[in-house]
Design an enzyme around this catalytic site. Sequence first.
Site, PDB file in Angstrom:
ATOM      1  N   ASP A 132       0.865  -1.164   0.000  1.00  0.00           N
ATOM      2  CA  ASP A 132       0.000   0.000   0.000  1.00  0.00           C
ATOM      3  C   ASP A 132       0.918   1.234   0.000  1.00  0.00           C
ATOM      4  O   ASP A 132       2.124   1.147   0.150  1.00  0.00           O
ATOM      5  CB  ASP A 132      -0.946  -0.027   1.216  1.00  0.00           C
ATOM      6  CG  ASP A 132      -2.172   0.836   0.990  1.00  0.00           C
ATOM      7  OD1 ASP A 132      -3.199   0.591   1.638  1.00  0.00           O
ATOM      8  OD2 ASP A 132      -2.107   1.752   0.152  1.00  0.00           O
TER       9      ASP A 132
HETATM   10  C1  GLC Z   1      -4.354   4.280  -0.049  1.00  0.00           C
HETATM   11  C2  GLC Z   1      -5.252   3.130   0.343  1.00  0.00           C
HETATM   12  C3  GLC Z   1      -5.383   2.053  -0.705  1.00  0.00           C
HETATM   13  C4  GLC Z   1      -5.296   2.684  -2.087  1.00  0.00           C
HETATM   14  C5  GLC Z   1      -3.886   3.219  -2.232  1.00  0.00           C
HETATM   15  C6  GLC Z   1      -3.678   3.894  -3.605  1.00  0.00           C
HETATM   16  O1  GLC Z   1      -3.549   4.652   1.020  1.00  0.00           O
HETATM   17  O2  GLC Z   1      -4.976   2.487   1.585  1.00  0.00           O
HETATM   18  O3  GLC Z   1      -6.637   1.392  -0.486  1.00  0.00           O
HETATM   19  O4  GLC Z   1      -5.560   1.700  -3.085  1.00  0.00           O
HETATM   20  O5  GLC Z   1      -3.542   4.128  -1.209  1.00  0.00           O
HETATM   21  O6  GLC Z   1      -4.459   5.042  -3.669  1.00  0.00           O
END
Ligand code: GLC
Length: 723
Positions: A268
Amino acid sequence: MVNRQRMVDLLQQMTLEEKIAQLLQLAAPFYDGADSDGVITGPMKELGITEETVRQAGSALGLAGAEKIKHIQQMHLKNNRLGIPLLFMADIIHGFKTIFPIPLAIGCSWDLELAEKSAEVAAKEAAVSGVHVTFAPMVDLVRDPRWGRVMESTGEDPYLNSMFARAFVRGFQGDDLTNDRHRVAACVKHFAAYGLAEGGRDYNTVDLSERQLREYYLPAYKAALDEGCEMVMTSFNTVDGIPATANSKLMRDLLRDEWGFDGVLISDWAAIKELIPHGVAANEEEAAYKAIQAGVDIEMMTSTYVHHMPELIASGKVDEALIDEAVLRVLQLKDKLGLFDNPLRGADPEAEREVVFCEEHRNISREMAAKSCVLLKNEEGLLPLQPSSRIALIGPFAKSSDILGNWSWTGVKDDAVRLDQALLAKVPDSLVAIAEGSGIEMMTEEHYSEALSAAEQADVIVLALGEHSDMSGEGGCRADIKLPQAQLELIARLKQLHKPIVAVLFNGRPLDLHGVYDQVDAVLEAWYPGSEGGAAIADILYGDVNPSGRLTMSFPYSVGQVPVYYNHFNTGRPHDPKDVDARYVSRYLDVPNAPLLPFGYGLSYTTFVYGELVLSDEIMTVDRPLRVEVTVTNTGELAGEEVVQLYVRDISGDVVRPLKELKDFAKVSLEPGESRKVTFTIMEEQLRYHHADLQFTSDPGEFVVFVGSNSRDVIECRFHFVR
Ligand code: GLC
């Protein structure tokens, strides 16, 4: 088809720097600023990377638009020595431009087919706009409405979440991802158990037994992968003391070895570098080391791999083979998407103009929104409204277009059909008085006097209340989950007019409905209903649609009960609510144990009566599954849909077992007076659970089968399972 050898050959031509750059994912600003000759600008200094690294990066996130993607891809290929195309990924959680209800609402539809359709529409709009991968479905099981991200999940039940996970993956990916350029690869998240963050606080600690993890939190991820989901995203949280992004037990032993997942694992956002504040990495080099050892392929928006992997390999701490296997997975995903033969894949400005936000898609969104709303209360059949009634539409959501939810990304709020617009499209203006009455969190006397004058001539007051969309979603956690005080005051003051009141709620979580549910005559939970939300709600308010939504997450009586969920254990001293004086039992002194509204709950404009439960036998064996039949009758005046739910209880197990577990359901449409025999079959596999030794098997013994319209109001029968 994926040509593995072609990718292996390509890998062998790559320098170490090129390989490591394939594992870097950069956000839009690195590309949005791409000027005419493709010179990439952006916050490079923050990541301490060079333009050359940006040119070698393997994927980008948060970009869309056919022309833009085409330009960036063409610039990228011009500058990439081996012509390796960029992978474009984005958060298309519940719609691209045509926004559907939030996933928690879609879950309440209990309509798997329509859920799949919503993902298919989202994929098509995203694909023609140049997107290749969506960071969805989010399938984290949730039991804590304080957490802002419950809006992204489909609720508290592992079986239902698994069924929706499969439906979403099917919709996003289709069955021929290489050739169907109107689909996108799915990325199931957040692996694992992010929904159990302590205190319902984002990024917070998760700690649970492996048995609980396997029994409740893992099934939906596994279901997504069994459906062919191409990618997995690590979660921010720890699992058993180790952040998921560095957790080899979770990522290598379980995800890759036990489950056999050989797709791309992406961190993430910044989760690799965050191993440092987590306290399991002293510096970026150690963070990079632990993440690659855990099998994390792509590093999202930090550059620990770029900065430290060359040295880690040169020093022998990391085997280059680990890099090769990660890069090969990324190349194979690009190949599976056909990007080497057609780097633009579905990006098509013409198609984009045609399909994005088209009427057909908006109609599907409207249908899903109507099926996702849950009628929570309807005293004396106040709803549906009479077309001749004079109504006063009052509240911060009366004219609000903030009804797309927090993950609507490219959705345009101003394109949404507001509730006031939809009501005025249904009935003459003269019958609808409109006033804001209060803001989301503040109320002025002027607000109130406008509300009062709107209400004075009204037969019925329709309140449009709720949370601002930023009060849920990522970073949107609340310790107090009531409606803001200003809105509670508005209700209390309007109640003094002694007129019937309907409350329509726009929110991203189960709320503590004190001051609402007890104060008004009817409550319709609309969640964030998406681009056609107002129209769908108006259809329900005037009876053009009979509400059929059923809650997939309990509404607590008070936040003090949290976590409160239907599939809980009995304890050694269960509290019988009828025994009001009992003290030495599992209970509170000040609130009931039961939630205000249970999992599976929802009302209809008609009524359904269940006949008796008929079992094929009292004994069930592996070879002789149990057939369960019940006749359901629509005893009301209107056609309607009933969600017939089947639960099972294992009376005695190797470990304690929940009082109820959803095992099946059927959504049936019945005309007034119509009866339908609904048949379920309970198989031995559905009685399996994780024993103390983690064996996933079933035991002979006594069971109870329940059938009903929710997890509380059921009829039951006992049966024995014998080997
Ligand atoms: C965010 C979220 C995740 C998302 C990613 C890209 O922090 O936790 O669900 O897909 O970043 O935006």
